[in-house]
Enzyme design. Structure first.
Site, PDB file in Angstrom:
ATOM      1  N   GLU A   1       0.797  -1.221   0.000  1.00 61.75           N
ATOM      2  CA  GLU A   1       0.000   0.000   0.000  1.00 61.75           C
ATOM      3  C   GLU A   1       0.830   1.271   0.000  1.00 61.75           C
ATOM      4  OE1 GLU A   1      -3.335   0.011  -0.288  1.00 61.75           O
ATOM      5  OE2 GLU A   1      -3.163  -2.155  -0.489  1.00 61.75           O
TER       6      GLU A   1
ATOM      7  N   ASP B   1      -8.287   5.800  -7.951  1.00 60.32           N
ATOM      8  CA  ASP B   1      -8.956   4.508  -8.127  1.00 60.32           C
ATOM      9  C   ASP B   1     -10.478   4.626  -8.100  1.00 60.32           C
ATOM     10  OD1 ASP B   1      -9.326   5.101  -5.486  1.00 60.32           O
ATOM     11  OD2 ASP B   1      -8.667   3.162  -4.709  1.00 60.32           O
TER      12      ASP B   1
ATOM     13  N   THR C   1      -7.911   8.197  -0.076  1.00 55.98           N
ATOM     14  CA  THR C   1      -7.480   7.002   0.635  1.00 55.98           C
ATOM     15  C   THR C   1      -6.581   7.480   1.760  1.00 55.98           C
ATOM     16  OG1 THR C   1      -7.573   5.582  -1.324  1.00 55.98           O
ATOM     17  CG2 THR C   1      -6.133   4.879   0.464  1.00 55.98           C
TER      18      THR C   1
END
Length: 301
Positions: free
Chosen positions: A84, A102, A107
């Site tokens: 990640e 995405d 995020t």
């Protein structure tokens, strides 16, 4: 996290679930899953009565800890962080926040809570309930509006700055860890144990839960698991553990390839598949893997 399909915080329905484990295959020695569960088959966790559910939890609790053992849990977070955030330092990611393109908005944090997939909203709501004066509370109306989209409306630089600032507070860090465990880690390990899987299989489930989310869509965790079960029997169904895990990785790789943001399948090809081919079903250290071309190593101790 970056996910496909719907998000469910309750136990998702699963087909062909058997709540018993078989003994380890001869070539699967070292697996954390043993003969700790006995009982009858059930089609879904939802079919269990409260008493049966309690019995099941008690039997799972009697099993070897597997990925839940402190050192193994730490290793799991390191491997996920390498995928990640290209680092082993997962504790350095509490203040992380960006839009990675995405389709899930921002995020953020140690497990990639997303503004577009409800888990970021839930996190901030729960944090605000206990700490109403926090710096993220003012963004709750905007988070509710953008939930389910990739929009930044009402958020932007002010929000990302507030997130990073709030991440300096121990209470916000503790809640990120708590939510990670409640929504992703604990359900993944529990389901893997119910499927008769050892520590590596438990990690595979956890990493899939993190990336794809605990939904039932074909590209979400339970959908991927169902696809794999059509190709190979789980250990709990009498199948060979390594064969099932290979099928699970195949199904997961296909799910990743279907989305542009996830088409780099290093976390499977040069990490989890390597562990599996090495026969490291117990996920023993020392461990070496590659992620996006970079080599990561975790020593024996």
């Amino acid at each position: 996290m970056k996910r496909a399909g719907c998000l469910f915080f309750a136990v998702a329905p699963v087909a062909t679930l058997l709540v018993f484990l078989l003994g380890p295959d001869k070539d699967d020695a070292g697996s954390g899953a043993q003969d700790a569960l006995g009982g009858r088959p059930t089609s879904s966790p939802a079919d269990l009565s409260e008493e049966e559910e309690r019995e099941l939890d008690e039997r799972i609790a009697e099993m070897p800890p597997g990925l839940a053992a402190p050192k193994q849990k730490e290793l799991a977070q390191q491997i996920v962080a390498s995928a990640e955030n290209s680092t082993l330092d997962w504790r350095g990611q509490f203040d992380y926040i960006e839009d990675i393109g995405d389709g899930n908005g921002y995020t953020a944090g140690i497990i990639g809570f997303c503004s577009g997939t409800h888990d970021m909203l839930t996190l901030v709501e729960r944090y605000t309930k206990d700490h109403p004066d926090n710096g993220l509370a003012e963004f709750l109306p905007a988070l509710r509006e953008v939930d389910g989209t990739d929009s930044h409306d009402g958020l932007g630089k002010a929000f990302t700055t507030a997130w990073a600032k709030e991440a300096e507070r121990p209470a916000f860090r503790e809640l990120q860890i708590s939510q990670r465990d409640k929504v992703y880690f604990d359900p993944a390990v529990r389901m893997a144990k119910m499927d008769g899987l050892g520590t590596l299989g438990q990690f595979m489930y956890y990493d899939a839960m993190v990336l794809h989310g605990p939904g039932t869509g074909e590209r979400a965790f339970y959908g991927i698991r169902e696809t794999a079960m059509k190709q190979a029997r789980t250990k709990a169904e009498g199948g060979k553990e390594s064969t099932y895990l290979d099928a699970f990785l195949d199904a997961r790789r296909d799910a990743m390839k279907s989305r542009k943001a996830h088409r780099d399948t290093s976390r499977i090809d040069t990490a989890q598949r390597v562990f599996l081919r090495d026969g490291n079903l117990a996920l023993k250290r020392p461990l070496t893997w590659k992620m996006y071309g970079e080599t990561f190593k975790v020593p024996q101790n």
